[in-house]
Design a protein around this motif. Structure first.
Motif, PDB file in Angstrom:
ATOM      1  N   LEU A   8       0.825  -1.215   0.000  1.00 18.67           N
ATOM      2  CA  LEU A   8       0.000   0.000   0.000  1.00 18.67           C
ATOM      3  C   LEU A   8       0.860   1.266   0.000  1.00 18.67           C
ATOM      4  CD1 LEU A   8      -2.832  -1.085   2.442  1.00 18.67           C
ATOM      5  CD2 LEU A   8      -3.085  -0.556   0.001  1.00 18.67           C
ATOM      6  N   ARG A   9       1.982   1.222   0.730  1.00 18.22           N
ATOM      7  CA  ARG A   9       2.899   2.368   0.766  1.00 18.22           C
ATOM      8  C   ARG A   9       3.457   2.660  -0.625  1.00 18.22           C
ATOM      9  NH1 ARG A   9       8.532   4.068   2.895  1.00 18.22           N
ATOM     10  NH2 ARG A   9       9.453   2.528   1.581  1.00 18.22           N
ATOM     11  N   SER A  10       3.646   1.619  -1.436  1.00 19.77           N
ATOM     12  CA  SER A  10       4.205   1.820  -2.771  1.00 19.77           C
ATOM     13  C   SER A  10       3.301   2.710  -3.631  1.00 19.77           C
ATOM     14  CB  SER A  10       4.475   0.484  -3.464  1.00 19.77           C
ATOM     15  OG  SER A  10       3.280  -0.167  -3.844  1.00 19.77           O
ATOM     16  N   ILE A  11       1.997   2.702  -3.342  1.00 14.24           N
ATOM     17  CA  ILE A  11       1.081   3.586  -4.080  1.00 14.24           C
ATOM     18  C   ILE A  11       1.429   5.043  -3.814  1.00 14.24           C
ATOM     19  CG2 ILE A  11      -1.319   4.366  -4.267  1.00 14.24           C
ATOM     20  CD1 ILE A  11      -2.120   1.519  -3.438  1.00 14.24           C
ATOM     21  N   ASP A  12       1.584   5.378  -2.542  1.00 22.13           N
ATOM     22  CA  ASP A  12       1.939   6.752  -2.194  1.00 22.13           C
ATOM     23  C   ASP A  12       3.282   7.135  -2.799  1.00 22.13           C
ATOM     24  OD1 ASP A  12      -0.401   7.116  -0.713  1.00 22.13           O
ATOM     25  OD2 ASP A  12       0.557   6.404   1.138  1.00 22.13           O
ATOM     26  N   LEU A  13       4.246   6.219  -2.734  1.00 20.67           N
ATOM     27  CA  LEU A  13       5.570   6.505  -3.286  1.00 20.67           C
ATOM     28  C   LEU A  13       5.499   6.712  -4.793  1.00 20.67           C
ATOM     29  CD1 LEU A  13       7.667   3.993  -1.162  1.00 20.67           C
ATOM     30  CD2 LEU A  13       7.382   6.469  -0.802  1.00 20.67           C
ATOM     31  N   PHE A  14       4.705   5.897  -5.486  1.00 20.94           N
ATOM     32  CA  PHE A  14       4.516   6.088  -6.926  1.00 20.94           C
ATOM     33  C   PHE A  14       3.854   7.436  -7.192  1.00 20.94           C
ATOM     34  CE2 PHE A  14       2.020   6.038 -10.781  1.00 20.94           C
ATOM     35  CZ  PHE A  14       2.897   5.536 -11.728  1.00 20.94           C
ATOM     36  N   ASN A  15       2.754   7.710  -6.506  1.00 25.47           N
ATOM     37  CA  ASN A  15       2.027   8.962  -6.736  1.00 25.47           C
ATOM     38  C   ASN A  15       2.880  10.185  -6.427  1.00 25.47           C
ATOM     39  OD1 ASN A  15      -0.262   7.636  -7.647  1.00 25.47           O
ATOM     40  ND2 ASN A  15      -1.322   7.753  -5.689  1.00 25.47           N
ATOM     41  N   GLN A  16       3.814  10.059  -5.483  1.00 29.35           N
ATOM     42  CA  GLN A  16       4.713  11.165  -5.123  1.00 29.35           C
ATOM     43  C   GLN A  16       5.972  11.193  -5.989  1.00 29.35           C
ATOM     44  OE1 GLN A  16       5.577  10.424  -0.993  1.00 29.35           O
ATOM     45  NE2 GLN A  16       3.427  10.537  -0.419  1.00 29.35           N
ATOM     46  N   ARG A  17       6.154  10.148  -6.795  1.00 32.10           N
ATOM     47  CA  ARG A  17       7.365   9.998  -7.618  1.00 32.10           C
ATOM     48  C   ARG A  17       8.608   9.929  -6.729  1.00 32.10           C
ATOM     49  NH1 ARG A  17       3.027   9.661 -10.156  1.00 32.10           N
ATOM     50  NH2 ARG A  17       2.628  10.841 -12.051  1.00 32.10           N
ATOM     51  N   ASN A  18       8.477   9.271  -5.588  1.00 32.32           N
ATOM     52  CA  ASN A  18       9.584   9.087  -4.656  1.00 32.32           C
ATOM     53  C   ASN A  18      10.298   7.794  -5.031  1.00 32.32           C
ATOM     54  OD1 ASN A  18      11.336   8.747  -2.509  1.00 32.32           O
ATOM     55  ND2 ASN A  18       9.852   9.410  -0.968  1.00 32.32           N
ATOM     56  N   TRP A  19      11.072   7.877  -6.105  1.00 30.78           N
ATOM     57  CA  TRP A  19      11.662   6.685  -6.700  1.00 30.78           C
ATOM     58  C   TRP A  19      12.679   6.005  -5.797  1.00 30.78           C
ATOM     59  CZ3 TRP A  19       8.057   5.736  -9.705  1.00 30.78           C
ATOM     60  CH2 TRP A  19       7.537   6.664 -10.629  1.00 30.78           C
ATOM     61  N   ASP A  20      13.461   6.779  -5.042  1.00 32.24           N
ATOM     62  CA  ASP A  20      14.470   6.166  -4.178  1.00 32.24           C
ATOM     63  C   ASP A  20      13.824   5.313  -3.095  1.00 32.24           C
ATOM     64  OD1 ASP A  20      16.540   7.309  -5.630  1.00 32.24           O
ATOM     65  OD2 ASP A  20      16.716   9.042  -4.299  1.00 32.24           O
ATOM     66  N   PHE A  22      10.816   4.035  -3.207  1.00 32.87           N
ATOM     67  CA  PHE A  22      10.153   2.913  -3.889  1.00 32.87           C
ATOM     68  C   PHE A  22      11.160   1.799  -4.139  1.00 32.87           C
ATOM     69  CE2 PHE A  22       8.190   0.419  -7.122  1.00 32.87           C
ATOM     70  CZ  PHE A  22       6.829   0.672  -7.105  1.00 32.87           C
ATOM     71  N   ALA A  23      12.298   2.151  -4.711  1.00 32.73           N
ATOM     72  CA  ALA A  23      13.321   1.160  -5.066  1.00 32.73           C
ATOM     73  C   ALA A  23      13.913   0.488  -3.829  1.00 32.73           C
ATOM     74  CB  ALA A  23      14.423   1.819  -5.885  1.00 32.73           C
ATOM     75  N   ALA A  24      13.918   1.168  -2.693  1.00 36.43           N
ATOM     76  CA  ALA A  24      14.494   0.601  -1.468  1.00 36.43           C
ATOM     77  C   ALA A  24      13.743  -0.636  -0.991  1.00 36.43           C
ATOM     78  CB  ALA A  24      14.522   1.666  -0.371  1.00 36.43           C
ATOM     79  N   ASP A  25      12.495  -0.796  -1.410  1.00 33.91           N
ATOM     80  CA  ASP A  25      11.695  -1.954  -1.009  1.00 33.91           C
ATOM     81  C   ASP A  25      11.898  -3.165  -1.920  1.00 33.91           C
ATOM     82  OD1 ASP A  25      10.625  -0.572   1.133  1.00 33.91           O
ATOM     83  OD2 ASP A  25       8.848   0.074   0.029  1.00 33.91           O
ATOM     84  N   LEU A  26      12.724  -3.030  -2.953  1.00 37.47           N
ATOM     85  CA  LEU A  26      12.935  -4.105  -3.921  1.00 37.47           C
ATOM     86  C   LEU A  26      14.190  -4.902  -3.583  1.00 37.47           C
ATOM     87  CD1 LEU A  26      12.247  -2.080  -7.202  1.00 37.47           C
ATOM     88  CD2 LEU A  26      10.622  -3.494  -5.897  1.00 37.47           C
TER      89      LEU A  26
END
Length: 139
Positions: A8-20, A22-26
């Motif tokens: 669910l957090r990844s949605i907010d990160l995508f919508n905010q374009r917080n790529w770093d 987002f990528a930290a969860d991979l």
């Protein structure tokens, strides 16, 4: 943080374009399969390229109406993807048209809570019809 919370957090990160963030969860050995296109991204860099490609085609792309199904080490996210096609979408030119499309993303996680696999499911025909790249199927 649970895997559902992470998804669910990844949605907010995508919508905010917080790529770093987002990528930290991979996970380093992650892979993403875009089932509609038959394309597999391997590793965080290619996964992030796939995410950013959507934003290149739809600079105002947003994820909304999210519902999560928690299966522990596997989560399923159902959501609506929307945006205006104001950039290239692969080889397709921008049309200026809106897209509003249901998506399903399935993620799998390792013991550390990192995403090891993702799969995207969506109706590519409906998207191409909405963009004006093909006529609606008769039916």
């Amino acid at each position: 943080m649970s895997n559902s919370d992470s998804h669910l957090r990844s949605i907010d990160l995508f919508n905010q374009r917080n790529w770093d963030a987002f990528a930290a969860d991979l996970a380093q050995d992650c892979e993403l399969v875009d089932q509609a296109r038959g394309v597999t991204a391997k590793g965080p860099d290619q996964w992030m390229d796939a995410e950013k490609a959507w934003v290149a085609g739809f600079s105002d792309a947003m994820v909304s109406n999210a519902r999560i199904i928690d299966g522990g080490a596997t989560t399923v996210l159902l959501f609506t993807g929307s945006g205006t096609n104001d950039g290239m979408l692969g080889q397709l030119p921008a049309t200026g048209r809106q897209v509003n499309l249901p998506f399903c993303e399935v993620r799998q996680y390792n013991a550390e809570g990192k995403v090891t696999r993702g799969e995207w499911y969506y109706d590519q025909v409906s998207m191409l019809v909405q963009l004006g790249h093909m006529p609606a199927p008769e039916g």
